[in-house]
Write a protein that holds these residues in place. Structure first.
Motif, mmCIF file in Angstrom:
data_model
loop_
_atom_site.group_PDB
_atom_site.id
_atom_site.type_symbol
_atom_site.label_atom_id
_atom_site.label_comp_id
_atom_site.label_asym_id
_atom_site.label_seq_id
_atom_site.Cartn_x
_atom_site.Cartn_y
_atom_site.Cartn_z
ATOM 1 N N THR A 2 0.711 -1.069 0.083
ATOM 2 C CA THR A 2 -0.113 0.181 0.032
ATOM 3 C C THR A 2 0.941 1.339 0.029
ATOM 4 O O THR A 2 0.660 2.341 -0.730
ATOM 5 N N GLU A 3 1.948 1.173 0.696
ATOM 6 C CA GLU A 3 2.797 2.355 0.798
ATOM 7 C C GLU A 3 3.352 2.697 -0.617
ATOM 8 O O GLU A 3 3.523 3.819 -0.870
ATOM 9 N N LEU A 16 0.652 4.399 -2.593
ATOM 10 C CA LEU A 16 0.361 5.698 -2.262
ATOM 11 C C LEU A 16 1.713 6.689 -2.798
ATOM 12 O O LEU A 16 1.330 7.864 -3.094
ATOM 13 N N LEU A 17 2.739 6.214 -2.533
ATOM 14 C CA LEU A 17 3.872 7.089 -3.066
ATOM 15 C C LEU A 17 4.034 7.312 -4.494
ATOM 16 O O LEU A 17 4.088 8.302 -5.008
ATOM 17 N N ARG A 18 3.685 6.329 -5.269
ATOM 18 C CA ARG A 18 3.180 6.443 -6.928
ATOM 19 C C ARG A 18 2.326 7.547 -6.928
ATOM 20 O O ARG A 18 2.434 8.256 -7.894
ATOM 21 N N GLU A 19 1.124 7.520 -6.337
ATOM 22 C CA GLU A 19 -0.101 8.450 -6.495
ATOM 23 C C GLU A 19 0.653 9.631 -6.034
ATOM 24 O O GLU A 19 0.235 10.730 -7.099
ATOM 25 N N ILE A 20 1.259 10.012 -5.025
ATOM 26 C CA ILE A 20 1.856 11.494 -4.760
ATOM 27 C C ILE A 20 2.849 11.755 -5.897
ATOM 28 O O ILE A 20 2.693 12.931 -6.275
ATOM 29 N N ARG A 21 3.792 10.986 -6.159
ATOM 30 C CA ARG A 21 4.583 11.297 -7.487
ATOM 31 C C ARG A 21 4.081 11.543 -8.891
ATOM 32 O O ARG A 21 4.058 12.723 -9.334
ATOM 33 N N ASP A 22 2.746 11.012 -8.981
ATOM 34 C CA ASP A 22 2.252 11.141 -10.104
ATOM 35 C C ASP A 22 1.352 12.754 -9.881
ATOM 36 O O ASP A 22 1.446 13.527 -11.088
ATOM 37 N N ALA A 23 0.786 12.695 -8.869
ATOM 38 C CA ALA A 23 0.358 14.131 -8.547
ATOM 39 C C ALA A 23 1.041 15.195 -8.591
ATOM 40 O O ALA A 23 0.952 16.349 -9.300
ATOM 41 N N ASN A 36 1.983 16.327 -12.294
ATOM 42 C CA ASN A 36 0.928 16.749 -13.049
ATOM 43 C C ASN A 36 0.649 18.095 -12.462
ATOM 44 O O ASN A 36 -0.296 18.921 -13.109
ATOM 45 N N GLY A 37 1.530 18.501 -11.434
ATOM 46 C CA GLY A 37 1.253 20.021 -10.875
ATOM 47 C C GLY A 37 -0.010 20.220 -10.142
ATOM 48 O O GLY A 37 -0.280 21.325 -9.739
ATOM 49 N N ARG A 38 -0.527 19.063 -9.362
ATOM 50 C CA ARG A 38 -1.502 19.290 -8.537
ATOM 51 C C ARG A 38 -1.268 18.579 -7.141
ATOM 52 O O ARG A 38 -0.294 17.873 -7.199
ATOM 53 N N PRO A 39 -1.588 19.417 -6.080
ATOM 54 C CA PRO A 39 -1.161 18.711 -4.769
ATOM 55 C C PRO A 39 -1.849 17.356 -4.507
ATOM 56 O O PRO A 39 -2.901 16.897 -4.930
ATOM 57 N N PRO A 40 -0.950 16.615 -3.924
ATOM 58 C CA PRO A 40 -1.461 15.083 -3.647
ATOM 59 C C PRO A 40 -2.630 15.293 -2.623
ATOM 60 O O PRO A 40 -2.587 16.067 -1.682
ATOM 61 N N VAL A 41 -3.450 14.298 -2.823
ATOM 62 C CA VAL A 41 -4.521 14.180 -1.775
ATOM 63 C C VAL A 41 -4.249 13.085 -0.857
ATOM 64 O O VAL A 41 -3.983 11.942 -1.480
ATOM 65 N N VAL A 42 -4.133 13.421 0.472
ATOM 66 C CA VAL A 42 -3.797 12.207 1.335
ATOM 67 C C VAL A 42 -5.024 11.620 2.315
ATOM 68 O O VAL A 42 -5.900 12.516 2.579
#
Length: 148
Positions: A128-129, A132-139, A142-148
């Protein structure tokens, strides 16, 4: 303890191993005969009638009461004379090489006869970690803040 022993002996692997040891011992005798009675005499004949089992060096004195031949390896060994039997060693080494080669041929034939199962691609299970890290990286890319 007897129950544990019964369970141990009745497992399939132990029985397979026992059969393999018995067959291996019989096979070893066949190869020893092949080496001693067929191959080594032919090699000896090629090299001028040599008997490899009679090649040895005396490493000590022959007992005074010894009445046999000084060229008989087995008799000298039985009489307790320290000997370096390199001819006997050569025979045993050839015997080993023959056994190893025949086993190699058998294993190779079995491996070719048994069809191999197609290899399945490995399924990678990510934690899961990592997800989540990949989602943060992709966000962030793309220039948008990560949603946590």
């Amino acid at each position: 303890m007897l129950t544990e022993f019964k369970a141990f002996v009745s497992r399939g692997n132990v029985l397979d191993l026992a059969v393999a040891v018995i067959i291996g011992a019989a096979f070893g005798r066949i190869v020893t005969s092949l080496t001693d009675d067929i191959i080594m005499p032919v090699i000896g004949r090629i090299f001028g009638g040599l008997d490899f089992s009679s090649y040895f060096l005396k490493m000590g004195a022959v007992p005074a009461d010894y009445t046999g031949s000084l060229d008989d390896y087995a008799a000298l060994k039985k009489a307790g004379v320290p000997l370096l039997g390199y001819g006997e060693f050569l025979t045993v080494a050839v015997n080993f090489l023959l056994v190893a080669f025949v086993i190699f041929l058998v294993v190779r034939a079995v491996n070719r006869a048994i069809p191999k199962a197609p290899e399945q691609p490995a399924v990678v299970v990510e934690s899961t970690e990592i997800l989540l890290l990949r989602e943060i990286r992709d966000a962030l890319r793309n220039g948008r803040p990560p949603v946590v």
